[in-house]
Design a protein around this motif. Structure first.
Motif, PDB file in Angstrom:
ATOM      1  N   PHE A  40      13.193  16.728 -11.983  1.00  0.00           N
ATOM      2  CA  PHE A  40      13.264  17.868 -11.525  1.00  0.00           C
ATOM      3  C   PHE A  40      14.038  18.337 -10.294  1.00  0.00           C
ATOM      4  N   ALA A  41      14.369  17.243  -9.578  1.00  0.00           N
ATOM      5  CA  ALA A  41      14.997  17.347  -8.211  1.00  0.00           C
ATOM      6  C   ALA A  41      16.396  17.009  -8.227  1.00  0.00           C
ATOM      7  N   SER A  42      17.064  17.343  -7.172  1.00  0.00           N
ATOM      8  CA  SER A  42      18.535  17.065  -7.003  1.00  0.00           C
ATOM      9  C   SER A  42      18.780  15.618  -6.550  1.00  0.00           C
ATOM     10  N   GLN A  43      19.809  14.840  -6.575  1.00  0.00           N
ATOM     11  CA  GLN A  43      19.829  13.464  -5.978  1.00  0.00           C
ATOM     12  C   GLN A  43      19.779  13.375  -4.419  1.00  0.00           C
ATOM     13  N   LYS A  44      20.269  14.738  -3.761  1.00  0.00           N
ATOM     14  CA  LYS A  44      19.992  14.922  -2.491  1.00  0.00           C
ATOM     15  C   LYS A  44      18.745  14.491  -1.771  1.00  0.00           C
ATOM     16  N   LEU A  45      17.586  15.414  -2.584  1.00  0.00           N
ATOM     17  CA  LEU A  45      16.164  15.083  -2.452  1.00  0.00           C
ATOM     18  C   LEU A  45      15.847  13.834  -2.811  1.00  0.00           C
ATOM     19  N   VAL A  46      16.043  13.359  -3.838  1.00  0.00           N
ATOM     20  CA  VAL A  46      15.525  12.071  -4.339  1.00  0.00           C
ATOM     21  C   VAL A  46      15.984  10.879  -3.305  1.00  0.00           C
ATOM     22  N   TYR A  47      17.265  11.258  -2.890  1.00  0.00           N
ATOM     23  CA  TYR A  47      17.706   9.767  -1.777  1.00  0.00           C
ATOM     24  C   TYR A  47      16.925  10.257  -0.567  1.00  0.00           C
TER      25      TYR A  47
ATOM     26  N   ILE B 156       8.217  10.846 -10.368  1.00  0.00           N
ATOM     27  CA  ILE B 156       7.494  12.157 -10.781  1.00  0.00           C
ATOM     28  C   ILE B 156       8.321  13.439 -10.335  1.00  0.00           C
ATOM     29  N   VAL B 157       9.135  13.338  -9.388  1.00  0.00           N
ATOM     30  CA  VAL B 157       9.888  14.174  -8.862  1.00  0.00           C
ATOM     31  C   VAL B 157      11.456  14.177  -9.307  1.00  0.00           C
ATOM     32  N   ALA B 158      11.728  13.019  -9.553  1.00  0.00           N
ATOM     33  CA  ALA B 158      13.232  12.845  -9.888  1.00  0.00           C
ATOM     34  C   ALA B 158      13.844  13.720 -10.921  1.00  0.00           C
TER      35      ALA B 158
ATOM     36  N   ARG C 295      16.118   5.758 -10.068  1.00  0.00           N
ATOM     37  CA  ARG C 295      16.189   7.353 -10.081  1.00  0.00           C
ATOM     38  C   ARG C 295      17.084   7.734  -9.118  1.00  0.00           C
ATOM     39  N   LEU C 296      18.009   6.601  -8.593  1.00  0.00           N
ATOM     40  CA  LEU C 296      19.286   7.143  -7.633  1.00  0.00           C
ATOM     41  C   LEU C 296      20.375   6.940  -8.208  1.00  0.00           C
ATOM     42  N   ASP C 297      21.516   7.627  -7.851  1.00  0.00           N
ATOM     43  CA  ASP C 297      22.983   7.073  -8.164  1.00  0.00           C
ATOM     44  C   ASP C 297      23.286   5.855  -7.489  1.00  0.00           C
ATOM     45  N   MET C 298      22.718   4.741  -7.928  1.00  0.00           N
ATOM     46  CA  MET C 298      23.177   3.435  -7.555  1.00  0.00           C
ATOM     47  C   MET C 298      24.096   2.790  -8.723  1.00  0.00           C
ATOM     48  N   ILE C 299      24.606   1.824  -8.421  1.00  0.00           N
ATOM     49  CA  ILE C 299      25.528   1.107  -9.352  1.00  0.00           C
ATOM     50  C   ILE C 299      25.014  -0.150  -9.559  1.00  0.00           C
ATOM     51  N   HIS C 300      24.139  -0.086 -10.802  1.00  0.00           N
ATOM     52  CA  HIS C 300      23.551  -1.472 -11.450  1.00  0.00           C
ATOM     53  C   HIS C 300      24.366  -2.003 -12.585  1.00  0.00           C
ATOM     54  N   ILE C 301      24.520  -3.226 -12.730  1.00  0.00           N
ATOM     55  CA  ILE C 301      25.429  -3.976 -13.385  1.00  0.00           C
ATOM     56  C   ILE C 301      24.856  -5.085 -14.139  1.00  0.00           C
ATOM     57  N   ASP C 302      25.434  -5.452 -15.307  1.00  0.00           N
ATOM     58  CA  ASP C 302      24.999  -6.591 -15.772  1.00  0.00           C
ATOM     59  C   ASP C 302      26.037  -7.730 -15.769  1.00  0.00           C
TER      60      ASP C 302
ATOM     61  N   ILE D 104       0.752  -1.167  -0.106  1.00  0.00           N
ATOM     62  CA  ILE D 104       0.008   0.076  -0.002  1.00  0.00           C
ATOM     63  C   ILE D 104       1.012   1.207  -0.158  1.00  0.00           C
ATOM     64  N   THR D 105       1.771   1.226   0.736  1.00  0.00           N
ATOM     65  CA  THR D 105       2.724   2.395   1.046  1.00  0.00           C
ATOM     66  C   THR D 105       3.885   2.558  -0.368  1.00  0.00           C
ATOM     67  N   VAL D 106       4.276   1.550  -0.828  1.00  0.00           N
ATOM     68  CA  VAL D 106       5.277   1.608  -1.895  1.00  0.00           C
ATOM     69  C   VAL D 106       4.780   2.106  -3.182  1.00  0.00           C
ATOM     70  N   ILE D 107       3.541   1.849  -3.475  1.00  0.00           N
ATOM     71  CA  ILE D 107       3.065   2.534  -4.915  1.00  0.00           C
ATOM     72  C   ILE D 107       3.053   4.043  -4.856  1.00  0.00           C
ATOM     73  N   PRO D 108       2.453   4.797  -3.686  1.00  0.00           N
ATOM     74  CA  PRO D 108       2.464   6.400  -4.110  1.00  0.00           C
ATOM     75  C   PRO D 108       3.877   6.816  -3.642  1.00  0.00           C
ATOM     76  N   TRP D 109       4.601   6.245  -2.942  1.00  0.00           N
ATOM     77  CA  TRP D 109       6.068   6.611  -2.855  1.00  0.00           C
ATOM     78  C   TRP D 109       6.703   6.662  -4.051  1.00  0.00           C
ATOM     79  N   ALA D 110       6.678   5.434  -4.916  1.00  0.00           N
ATOM     80  CA  ALA D 110       7.494   5.116  -5.910  1.00  0.00           C
ATOM     81  C   ALA D 110       6.927   6.019  -7.066  1.00  0.00           C
ATOM     82  N   LEU D 111       5.787   6.146  -7.156  1.00  0.00           N
ATOM     83  CA  LEU D 111       5.116   7.277  -8.017  1.00  0.00           C
ATOM     84  C   LEU D 111       5.629   8.721  -7.903  1.00  0.00           C
TER      85      LEU D 111
END
Length: 257
Positions: free
Chosen positions: A30-37, A26-28, A118-125, A15-22
Motif C-alpha cells: 500500500f506504500a510507495s517505494q520511497k516509504l518502503v526504502y 504489511i505496509v509495502a 519488497r524493495l526495488d533491488m536487482i536480484h538475479i539467478d 529481536i528488532t529484525v522481526i517486527p521491522w520485517a513484518l
C-alpha cells in the motif's frame, strides 16, 4: 568481553529484525517505494548504530567529495566486500537510495530477505548468466534514471582480510551500458567483523570512496581493472598489516595517479 558483546548484538538484531520485517511486508503493498526504502534504510542505520554502541565498531569515511552531486546523477558503486558490515553501512552513509545486485537466494532468508524482496533491488539467478545480466541492465537503467545508485560487490562474495577475490566485470558492463561513472570503494570491515565470524572486535572501519571513473568509450575489462587496482591499492594503504610486503608493493605500484 568480545564474545558477550557479539552475543548481545546478535540477540538485539534478531529481536528488532522481526517486527521491522513484518511491518515492511504489511505496509509495502500500500506504500510507495520511497516509504518502503525509508523503512528499510532506517533499520539498517539502526544496525550500524547498534554496532557502534554494543560492538564498539566505528566508521571513518573519506572521499565524499568524489560522489556525484546532482539529484539525478547516476553512479555504479563497486565496493570491497569483507563482511556484512558494509551491507548495512553503505545504505546508512550514502546520500542517494541504493539498489543492491544480489543472488535471489537471499530473498528466502526469514524476515530480512522477505523485507528486502519488497524493495526495488536487482536480484538475479546466477545459474542463468546471460538472462541475469539482461535483467541487471534493464532494471539498472530504470533505477539510475530515478536517481537510485546501483551497488555491486565485484568479487561476488565476502573476501577474508588481506586477500583478493576474482573481480567480475558485470559492474563495469552495467556502467558502460547506462553511461554511468564507476565509484570504487575500499572497506576494511574485516578488521572488526571477520568473514563468517561470530565474534566481532571493537575498532575503526575505514571506508574510502575513490574518484569517479568515467565509463564512456571504455571496455568492460579495462574499466574493471582500473577500479580493481584502485580498490586493492587503497586496501593496502588503509590496512597494511593485512598484506604481505610483496603484495603491498605490487598494488602500490598499480594504483593510478
Amino acid at each position: 568481553m568480545n564474545f558477550i558483546r557479539s552475543l548481545l548484538h546478535m540477540l538485539w538484531m534478531i529481536i528488532t529484525v522481526i517486527p521491522w520485517a513484518l511491518l515492511v511486508v504489511i505496509v509495502a503493498p500500500f506504500a510507495s517505494q520511497k516509504l518502503v526504502y525509508k523503512l528499510c534504510s532506517g533499520w539498517l542505520r539502526h544496525a550500524v548504530n547498534s554496532g557502534q554502541l554494543i560492538l564498539g565498531i566505528r566508521n571513518r569515511v573519506t572521499g565524499f567529495e568524489n560522489l556525484p552531486k546532482g539529484e539525478r546523477d547516476p553512479a555504479v558503486l563497486l565496493v570491497k566486500h569483507q563482511s556484512t558490515w558494509e551491507t548495512f553501512t553503505m545504505v546508512a552513509i550514502m546520500p542517494h537510495p541504493l539498489a543492491f545486485v544480489f543472488k535471489k537466494e537471499l530473498l528466502y532468508i526469514p524476515f530480512f530477505g522477505w523485507a528486502m524482496g519488497r524493495l526495488d533491488m536487482i536480484h538475479i539467478d546466477r545459474s542463468r548468466r546471460t538472462e541475469a545480466f539482461t535483467r541487471v541492465v534493464q532494471q539498472g537503467r530504470e533505477l539510475l534514471a530515478k536517481g537510485v545508485w546501483v551497488i555491486m560487490f565485484p568479487e561476488g562474495t565476502r573476501i577474508p582480510r588481506g586477500e583478493k577475490g576474482r573481480y567480475q566485470s558485470g559492474g563495469a558492463r552495467l556502467a558502460i551500458e547506462c553511461g554511468a561513472p564507476v565509484i570504487p570503494v575500499a572497506v576494511t570491515s574485516a578488521k572488526c567483523w571477520p568473514r563468517k565470524a561470530f565474534i566481532k572486535k571493537p575498532g575503526i572501519v575505514d571506508i574510502s570512496i575513490g574518484p569517479a571513473i568515467p565509463s564512456k568509450g571504455r571496455k568492460p575489462t579495462e574499466l574493471m581493472r582500473e577500479a580493481e587496482e584502485w580498490i586493492e591499492a587503497e586496501m593496502v594503504r588503509l590496512d597494511p598489516e593485512a598484506y604481505p610486503s610483496g603484495q603491498a608493493k605490487l598494488y602500490t605500484k598499480a594504483k593510478p595517479e
